[in-house]
Design a protein around this motif. Sequence first.
Motif, PDB file in Angstrom:
ATOM      1  N   ASP A   1       0.844  -1.289  -0.047  1.00  0.00           N
ATOM      2  CA  ASP A   1       0.060   0.046   0.115  1.00  0.00           C
ATOM      3  C   ASP A   1       0.672   1.247   0.070  1.00  0.00           C
ATOM      4  O   ASP A   1       0.574   2.350  -0.832  1.00  0.00           O
ATOM      5  N   GLU A   2       1.805   1.157   0.802  1.00  0.00           N
ATOM      6  CA  GLU A   2       2.945   2.686   0.816  1.00  0.00           C
ATOM      7  C   GLU A   2       3.382   2.680  -0.463  1.00  0.00           C
ATOM      8  O   GLU A   2       3.815   3.858  -0.534  1.00  0.00           O
ATOM      9  N   PHE A   3       3.593   1.762  -1.395  1.00  0.00           N
ATOM     10  CA  PHE A   3       4.296   1.952  -2.955  1.00  0.00           C
ATOM     11  C   PHE A   3       3.304   2.202  -3.870  1.00  0.00           C
ATOM     12  O   PHE A   3       3.680   2.549  -5.001  1.00  0.00           O
ATOM     13  N   LEU A   4       2.099   2.243  -3.548  1.00  0.00           N
ATOM     14  CA  LEU A   4       0.930   2.410  -4.815  1.00  0.00           C
ATOM     15  C   LEU A   4       1.188   3.997  -5.141  1.00  0.00           C
ATOM     16  O   LEU A   4       0.927   4.737  -4.347  1.00  0.00           O
ATOM     17  N   VAL A   5       0.861   3.785  -6.443  1.00  0.00           N
ATOM     18  CA  VAL A   5       1.054   5.119  -7.243  1.00  0.00           C
ATOM     19  C   VAL A   5      -0.174   5.469  -8.181  1.00  0.00           C
ATOM     20  O   VAL A   5      -0.539   6.574  -8.452  1.00  0.00           O
ATOM     21  N   GLY A   6      -0.845   4.277  -8.589  1.00  0.00           N
ATOM     22  CA  GLY A   6      -2.008   4.184  -9.233  1.00  0.00           C
ATOM     23  C   GLY A   6      -2.450   3.049  -9.762  1.00  0.00           C
ATOM     24  O   GLY A   6      -2.118   1.917  -9.373  1.00  0.00           O
ATOM     25  N   ASN A   7      -3.454   2.675 -10.976  1.00  0.00           N
ATOM     26  CA  ASN A   7      -3.971   1.768 -11.513  1.00  0.00           C
ATOM     27  C   ASN A   7      -3.321   1.728 -12.879  1.00  0.00           C
ATOM     28  O   ASN A   7      -2.856   2.717 -13.624  1.00  0.00           O
ATOM     29  N   ILE A   8      -3.481   0.371 -13.380  1.00  0.00           N
ATOM     30  CA  ILE A   8      -2.801   0.284 -14.956  1.00  0.00           C
ATOM     31  C   ILE A   8      -4.232   0.310 -15.944  1.00  0.00           C
ATOM     32  O   ILE A   8      -4.980  -0.295 -15.326  1.00  0.00           O
ATOM     33  N   ASN A   9      -4.009   0.612 -16.912  1.00  0.00           N
ATOM     34  CA  ASN A   9      -4.944   0.616 -18.064  1.00  0.00           C
ATOM     35  C   ASN A   9      -4.721  -0.679 -18.461  1.00  0.00           C
ATOM     36  O   ASN A   9      -3.893  -0.991 -19.179  1.00  0.00           O
ATOM     37  N   SER A  10      -5.665  -1.899 -17.975  1.00  0.00           N
ATOM     38  CA  SER A  10      -5.508  -3.172 -18.557  1.00  0.00           C
ATOM     39  C   SER A  10      -5.365  -3.135 -19.987  1.00  0.00           C
ATOM     40  O   SER A  10      -4.895  -4.146 -20.558  1.00  0.00           O
ATOM     41  N   ALA A  11      -6.190  -2.225 -20.878  1.00  0.00           N
ATOM     42  CA  ALA A  11      -6.157  -2.266 -22.197  1.00  0.00           C
ATOM     43  C   ALA A  11      -4.588  -2.399 -22.797  1.00  0.00           C
ATOM     44  O   ALA A  11      -4.513  -2.540 -24.015  1.00  0.00           O
ATOM     45  N   THR A  12      -4.067  -1.725 -22.311  1.00  0.00           N
ATOM     46  CA  THR A  12      -2.605  -1.493 -22.766  1.00  0.00           C
ATOM     47  C   THR A  12      -1.623  -2.668 -22.227  1.00  0.00           C
ATOM     48  O   THR A  12      -0.297  -2.614 -22.872  1.00  0.00           O
ATOM     49  N   ILE A  13      -2.300  -3.684 -21.671  1.00  0.00           N
ATOM     50  CA  ILE A  13      -1.294  -4.892 -21.248  1.00  0.00           C
ATOM     51  C   ILE A  13      -1.638  -5.850 -22.343  1.00  0.00           C
ATOM     52  O   ILE A  13      -2.864  -6.271 -22.536  1.00  0.00           O
ATOM     53  N   PRO A  14      -0.512  -6.461 -23.183  1.00  0.00           N
ATOM     54  CA  PRO A  14      -0.921  -7.106 -24.141  1.00  0.00           C
ATOM     55  C   PRO A  14      -1.439  -8.702 -23.582  1.00  0.00           C
ATOM     56  O   PRO A  14      -1.097  -9.014 -22.403  1.00  0.00           O
ATOM     57  N   ALA A  15      -2.147  -9.207 -24.280  1.00  0.00           N
ATOM     58  CA  ALA A  15      -2.878 -10.631 -23.967  1.00  0.00           C
ATOM     59  C   ALA A  15      -1.700 -11.462 -23.625  1.00  0.00           C
ATOM     60  O   ALA A  15      -0.611 -11.476 -24.364  1.00  0.00           O
ATOM     61  N   LYS A  16      -1.897 -12.379 -22.780  1.00  0.00           N
ATOM     62  CA  LYS A  16      -0.943 -13.484 -22.441  1.00  0.00           C
ATOM     63  C   LYS A  16      -0.712 -14.533 -23.688  1.00  0.00           C
ATOM     64  O   LYS A  16      -1.701 -14.738 -24.022  1.00  0.00           O
ATOM     65  N   VAL A  17       0.506 -14.707 -23.841  1.00  0.00           N
ATOM     66  CA  VAL A  17       0.800 -15.607 -25.039  1.00  0.00           C
ATOM     67  C   VAL A  17       0.938 -16.917 -24.260  1.00  0.00           C
ATOM     68  O   VAL A  17       1.824 -16.968 -23.550  1.00  0.00           O
ATOM     69  N   THR A  18       0.168 -17.884 -24.701  1.00  0.00           N
ATOM     70  CA  THR A  18       0.294 -19.262 -24.170  1.00  0.00           C
ATOM     71  C   THR A  18       1.538 -19.765 -24.923  1.00  0.00           C
ATOM     72  O   THR A  18       1.466 -19.941 -26.263  1.00  0.00           O
ATOM     73  N   TYR A  19       2.269 -20.715 -24.398  1.00  0.00           N
ATOM     74  CA  TYR A  19       3.345 -21.405 -24.923  1.00  0.00           C
ATOM     75  C   TYR A  19       2.837 -22.465 -25.792  1.00  0.00           C
ATOM     76  O   TYR A  19       2.099 -23.302 -24.833  1.00  0.00           O
ATOM     77  N   THR A  20       2.888 -22.580 -27.013  1.00  0.00           N
ATOM     78  CA  THR A  20       2.714 -23.939 -27.585  1.00  0.00           C
ATOM     79  C   THR A  20       4.106 -24.685 -27.976  1.00  0.00           C
ATOM     80  O   THR A  20       4.822 -24.054 -28.891  1.00  0.00           O
ATOM     81  N   PRO A  21       4.314 -25.804 -27.421  1.00  0.00           N
ATOM     82  CA  PRO A  21       5.463 -26.395 -27.788  1.00  0.00           C
ATOM     83  C   PRO A  21       5.689 -26.929 -29.335  1.00  0.00           C
ATOM     84  O   PRO A  21       4.540 -27.116 -29.813  1.00  0.00           O
ATOM     85  N   PRO A  22       6.536 -26.997 -29.930  1.00  0.00           N
ATOM     86  CA  PRO A  22       6.754 -27.396 -31.388  1.00  0.00           C
ATOM     87  C   PRO A  22       6.190 -28.732 -31.334  1.00  0.00           C
ATOM     88  O   PRO A  22       6.333 -29.725 -30.554  1.00  0.00           O
ATOM     89  N   LYS A  23       5.639 -28.903 -32.495  1.00  0.00           N
ATOM     90  CA  LYS A  23       5.062 -30.461 -32.829  1.00  0.00           C
ATOM     91  C   LYS A  23       6.387 -31.133 -33.034  1.00  0.00           C
ATOM     92  O   LYS A  23       7.306 -31.286 -33.447  1.00  0.00           O
ATOM     93  N   GLN A  24       6.193 -32.217 -32.181  1.00  0.00           N
ATOM     94  CA  GLN A  24       7.120 -33.457 -32.175  1.00  0.00           C
ATOM     95  C   GLN A  24       6.461 -34.740 -32.573  1.00  0.00           C
ATOM     96  O   GLN A  24       5.129 -34.986 -32.386  1.00  0.00           O
ATOM     97  N   PRO A  25       7.045 -35.920 -33.196  1.00  0.00           N
ATOM     98  CA  PRO A  25       6.497 -36.915 -33.393  1.00  0.00           C
ATOM     99  C   PRO A  25       5.851 -37.678 -32.111  1.00  0.00           C
ATOM    100  O   PRO A  25       6.450 -37.400 -31.079  1.00  0.00           O
ATOM    101  N   HIS A  26       4.942 -38.180 -32.272  1.00  0.00           N
ATOM    102  CA  HIS A  26       4.210 -39.059 -31.181  1.00  0.00           C
ATOM    103  C   HIS A  26       5.102 -39.785 -30.441  1.00  0.00           C
ATOM    104  O   HIS A  26       5.757 -40.826 -31.136  1.00  0.00           O
ATOM    105  N   TYR A  27       5.185 -39.812 -29.154  1.00  0.00           N
ATOM    106  CA  TYR A  27       5.806 -40.370 -28.387  1.00  0.00           C
ATOM    107  C   TYR A  27       5.149 -41.593 -27.813  1.00  0.00           C
ATOM    108  O   TYR A  27       4.208 -41.436 -27.075  1.00  0.00           O
ATOM    109  N   ASN A  28       5.420 -43.098 -27.982  1.00  0.00           N
ATOM    110  CA  ASN A  28       4.734 -44.012 -27.594  1.00  0.00           C
ATOM    111  C   ASN A  28       5.277 -44.343 -26.225  1.00  0.00           C
ATOM    112  O   ASN A  28       6.441 -45.062 -25.985  1.00  0.00           O
ATOM    113  N   GLN A  29       4.704 -43.992 -25.072  1.00  0.00           N
ATOM    114  CA  GLN A  29       5.064 -44.123 -23.735  1.00  0.00           C
ATOM    115  C   GLN A  29       4.971 -45.501 -23.390  1.00  0.00           C
ATOM    116  O   GLN A  29       6.075 -46.072 -22.604  1.00  0.00           O
ATOM    117  N   ASP A  30       4.098 -46.370 -23.544  1.00  0.00           N
ATOM    118  CA  ASP A  30       3.731 -47.698 -23.121  1.00  0.00           C
ATOM    119  C   ASP A  30       4.927 -48.841 -24.089  1.00  0.00           C
ATOM    120  O   ASP A  30       5.116 -49.886 -23.400  1.00  0.00           O
TER     121      ASP A  30
END
Length: 134
Positions: free
Chosen positions: A73-102
């Motif tokens: 609270d003692e460091f608060l200076v204001g609010n952020i305009n949330s429209a200026t924050i870029p949308a979160k980019v979700t990490y999409t791993p590169p396509k890899q050949p199917h790994y057969n676990q069993d």
Amino acid sequence: MGGESKVYTLAEVAEHNTSKDCWLVIGGKVYDVTKFLEDHPGGDEVLLSATGKDATDDFEDVGHSSTARAMMDEFLVGNINSATIPAKVTYTPPKQPHYNQDKTPQFIIKVLQFLVPLLILGLAVIVRIYTKSA
């Protein structure tokens, strides 16, 4: 706390990114943590690396105490305009050949590679014995 009504853009907050002037965005609010840099238990580098972005996830991941949250609270200076924050980019791993676990198909193939020649050999021996006695 009088600056709480001021609304900043992320670009404005990002300009405050040095050890002499450090602002962070956490939970939709803007904090001037410059005076706290040398007292921060995690070191000033952690705070400086969180400038210019929404540092909410970084803050939450560490698991700050209720005392730390109250100090904000003692460091608060204001609010952020949330429209200026870029949308979160979700990490999409590169396509890899199917790994057969069993590995079931490979296991069956290896068993068959062993059993089929053995079966053929056994059949040959039986045929040989059967034709010898006839």
